[in-house]
Enzyme design. Structure first.
Site, PDB file in Angstrom:
ATOM      1  N   ASP A  39       0.802  -1.220   0.000  1.00  9.11           N
ATOM      2  CA  ASP A  39       0.000   0.000   0.000  1.00  9.11           C
ATOM      3  C   ASP A  39       0.834   1.269   0.000  1.00  9.11           C
ATOM      4  OD1 ASP A  39       0.595  -0.238   2.682  1.00  9.11           O
ATOM      5  OD2 ASP A  39      -1.385  -1.047   3.174  1.00  9.11           O
ATOM      6  N   LYS A  61      -3.930   4.332  -2.110  1.00 13.60           N
ATOM      7  CA  LYS A  61      -4.744   5.377  -2.742  1.00 13.60           C
ATOM      8  C   LYS A  61      -4.273   5.644  -4.158  1.00 13.60           C
ATOM      9  CE  LYS A  61      -6.015   8.150   1.262  1.00 13.60           C
ATOM     10  NZ  LYS A  61      -5.085   7.833   2.338  1.00 13.60           N
ATOM     11  N   MET A 176      -1.425   9.734  12.102  1.00 13.58           N
ATOM     12  CA  MET A 176      -2.620  10.126  11.332  1.00 13.58           C
ATOM     13  C   MET A 176      -3.312  11.345  11.929  1.00 13.58           C
ATOM     14  SD  MET A 176      -4.193   6.313  10.806  1.00 13.58           S
ATOM     15  CE  MET A 176      -3.891   5.755  12.469  1.00 13.58           C
TER      16      MET A 176
HETATM   17  N1  SAH Z   1       1.704   0.873  10.525  1.00  9.37           N
HETATM   18  C1  SAH Z   1       2.273   2.185  10.349  1.00  9.37           C
HETATM   19  C2  SAH Z   1       1.271   3.285  10.642  1.00  9.37           C
HETATM   20  C3  SAH Z   1       0.157   3.338   9.652  1.00  9.37           C
HETATM   21  S1  SAH Z   1      -0.946   4.626   9.971  1.00  9.37           S
HETATM   22  C4  SAH Z   1       3.521   2.315  11.206  1.00  9.37           C
HETATM   23  O1  SAH Z   1       3.778   1.459  12.043  1.00  9.37           O
HETATM   24  O2  SAH Z   1       4.269   3.262  11.009  1.00  9.37           O
HETATM   25  C5  SAH Z   1      -0.310   5.889   8.920  1.00  9.37           C
HETATM   26  C6  SAH Z   1       0.356   6.958   9.721  1.00  9.37           C
HETATM   27  O3  SAH Z   1       1.673   6.577  10.015  1.00  9.37           O
HETATM   28  C7  SAH Z   1       0.516   8.265   9.020  1.00  9.37           C
HETATM   29  O4  SAH Z   1      -0.665   9.027   9.040  1.00  9.37           O
HETATM   30  C8  SAH Z   1       1.603   8.910   9.811  1.00  9.37           C
HETATM   31  O5  SAH Z   1       1.107   9.420  11.014  1.00  9.37           O
HETATM   32  C9  SAH Z   1       2.473   7.723  10.151  1.00  9.37           C
HETATM   33  N2  SAH Z   1       3.616   7.596   9.228  1.00  9.37           N
HETATM   34  C10 SAH Z   1       3.936   6.546   8.491  1.00  9.37           C
HETATM   35  N3  SAH Z   1       5.088   6.758   7.835  1.00  9.37           N
HETATM   36  C11 SAH Z   1       5.497   7.996   8.175  1.00  9.37           C
HETATM   37  C12 SAH Z   1       6.625   8.786   7.846  1.00  9.37           C
HETATM   38  N4  SAH Z   1       7.569   8.361   7.004  1.00  9.37           N
HETATM   39  N5  SAH Z   1       6.722  10.016   8.392  1.00  9.37           N
HETATM   40  C13 SAH Z   1       5.793  10.478   9.236  1.00  9.37           C
HETATM   41  N6  SAH Z   1       4.711   9.766   9.583  1.00  9.37           N
HETATM   42  C14 SAH Z   1       4.571   8.532   9.076  1.00  9.37           C
END
Ligand code: SAH
Length: 521
Positions: A39, A61, A176
């Site tokens: 994704d 998306k 998020m």
């Molecule tokens: N499973 C993922 C989270 C998914 S929810 C994890 O463990 O990281 C998606 C959210 O992850 C985004 O809205 C943001 O808040 C965060 N996120 C993921 N990658 C990111 C990145 N490179 N920089 C900042 N926030 C990130």
């Protein structure tokens, strides 16, 4: 379907963005997968770890539309596994931290499909680390909470106990939460957290484009809005945010925030890109040259067939060596047939290419321009000596001409050709037009010429856009070409190697107060 032919699903954490944070186990699973379902947040470069036969299914998306609904994703991975495939389900960060990996796993259990979870480095931990913010610290806090900043809109009231949260956790990390930042701050203030509590918001953390803004519970919503912070971003609330000034290693690297275009051929660009990236640059690969075989092997093969008639083989590039050796093999010969022939290699990388084949060059000029080789040969008797030069079609004549003047019988053969790639110019045009490129690097005259030719229909606009770009050339020959094409050359290393070039670029930005380009909002 029998149990044995049933497939298996691997729920793999792709890590936060920086490909170096992907796990070895994840890499192994990808290499063995038949189907990769990935994704939005999974770094696309990871797909390169999958096998050649693997099928890729994107469920994130699409521009302007929504991601594939979760139940469709569930159905998809269940179906793929039931068809007997090994499915790599690649999810951003860690699959079990706000990644709906738990839901997918439950569906697999329901369908009786075996699965494994390969944890990933969650953005909740990695992004703060790259921003120089330790989530716990003895002097500041010993508790940390991970919280969703995006409540399910179908839920009625908030499921987050804001009053407890505000006081229970010293550090609070929201995922998020960009769209709800103001509301999050308001809830924490309402629940009694001090308005001076430091807050940082980090956009696209761990990547070269990482951006951090900081403030406090009172001010951060406005600051993030002004800076046009967009998802994905991590919000960190707590005293530990203060440590960022001291510990912000990632954004303090010498080339951080610099967008540097690399025009080198794709096969050769990786080392250069790695060097620049390690110093923090965001590299945009835009090969202005492509290396392809010659139109015919006839000349090279003829020379190889009578290889013993040459006293010297002189090579001027890694490609020259590689193509020559490849044809040597194709003609049924090998290194033993070069016995007694002297080998010249211009530049250390060319020498290295010979070393890889177990051959030590006899002559390796320190300076990497053809003129220096001529200097070296001055002491040698070259009258009636056969010299073979396998090299790029259309290369400069200086070397063969000078050797010829010294009495040698020079045979120049085309071992490979460099061509101008056909490519989509839109992205590069956009970056240049918007002033979003800091530097363009040229590693040969052909890259300069090809780059300019690629924009031949808009030459004057290009030269205009280039005024805001620093032009870097690897050596004097390339620099002269650039100047004769109307470019001003800002930088040239004293050592004409890729390492020397990277070092000179670091010094360029270290010495001068060169303003960085803006970032797209
Ligand atoms: N499973 C993922 C989270 C998914 S929810 C994890 O463990 O990281 C998606 C959210 O992850 C985004 O809205 C943001 O808040 C965060 N996120 C993921 N990658 C990111 C990145 N490179 N920089 C900042 N926030 C990130």
């Amino acid at each position: 379907m029998s149990g044995i032919s049933k497939g298996k699903v691997f729920l793999i954490g792709a890590g936060p963005g920086d490909i170096g944070l992907f796990t070895l186990k994840g890499k192994e699973c990808l290499a063995r997968a038949d189907v990769v379902v990935y994704d939005e947040l999974a770094n696309r470069d990871l797909l390169g770890f999958a096998g050649k036969e693997a099928r890729f299914i994107y469920v994130g998306k699409k521009a302007g539309s929504h991601s594939m609904p979760q139940d469709e994703i569930n159905d998809l991975i269940v179906r793929m596994a039931l068809e007997g495939h090994r499915v790599a389900r690649l999810k951003g960060g860690d699959p079990f931290i706000f990644g709906r990996g738990g839901e997918e796993a439950c569906e697999l259990v329901k369908a009786g499909i075996p699965f494994e979870v390969v944890p990933g480095v969650t953005s909740a931990i990695a992004v703060p680390a790259y921003a120089g913010i330790p989530l716990t610290h003895r002097d500041h806090t010993s508790t940390v909470a991970f919280v969703t900043g995006h409540e399910d809109p179908t839920k009625g009231d908030s499921r987050i106990a804001w009053d407890h949260l505000a006081s229970a956790a010293g550090t609070i990390v929201f995922l998020m939460g960009v769209g709800n930042l103001a509301r999050i701050c308001a809830e924490l203030l309402k629940a009694g957290r001090s308005s001076t509590t430091p807050v940082a918001v980090i956009e696209r953390g761990t990547l070269a484009v990482q951006r951090t803004v900081a403030g406090d519970l009172e001010s951060i919503a406005e600051i993030a809005k002004d800076a046009k912070i967009r998802p994905p971003a991590i919000i960190i609330v707590g005293d530990v945010v203060k440590l960022r000034d001291q510990l912000g290693w990632f954004e303090q690297r010498p080339l951080f925030g610099r967008r540097i275009v690399v025009t080198r051929a794709r096969e050769q660009a990786s080392r250069f890109v790695k060097l620049l990236s390690e110093m923090g640059a965001e590299c945009v690969e835009f090969p202005a040259i492509e290396i392809v075989p010659p139109e015919s092997w006839e000349d090279l093969d003829d020379a190889i067939k009578r290889i013993k008639s040459f006293r010297w083989i002189i090579t001027t590039s890694v490609n020259g060596v590689r193509y020559f050796l490849e044809r040597l093999f194709a003609c049924g010969k090998d290194a033993r047939d070069l016995g007694g022939i002297l080998v010249g290699a211009i530049g250390p990388k060319t020498a290295e290419a010979w070393h890889e084949a177990g051959i030590r060059p006899d002559l390796m000029p320190e300076e990497f321009v053809a003129e220096a080789v001529i200097e070296l040969f001055r002491g040698h008797e070259l009258r009636n000596v056969g010299i073979l030069i396998p090299r790029a079609g259309g290369a400069r004549e200086v070397l063969p001409e000078e050797l010829g003047k010294m009495g040698a019988i020079v045979k120049v053969v085309t071992a490979y050709q460099t061509v101008k790639p056909r490519r989509d110019l839109d992205k590069m045009r956009g970056l240049l037009r918007e002033g979003l490129v800091d530097m363009i690097t040229f590693t040969s005259s052909s890259t300069v010429r090809n780059f300019l030719e690629m924009f031949s229909g808009e030459r004057s606009e290009l030269l205009d856009w280039m005024k805001r770009v620093s032009v870097a050339c690897i050596g004097p020959v390339t620099a002269n070409t650039a100047r004769s094409e109307g470019l001003k050359v800002d930088l040239m290393p004293s050592d004409y190697t890729i390492e020397g070039f990277a070092r000179a670029i670091r010094e360029f930005y270290g010495k001068k107060d060169v303003p960085s380009t803006g970032r797209p909002g």
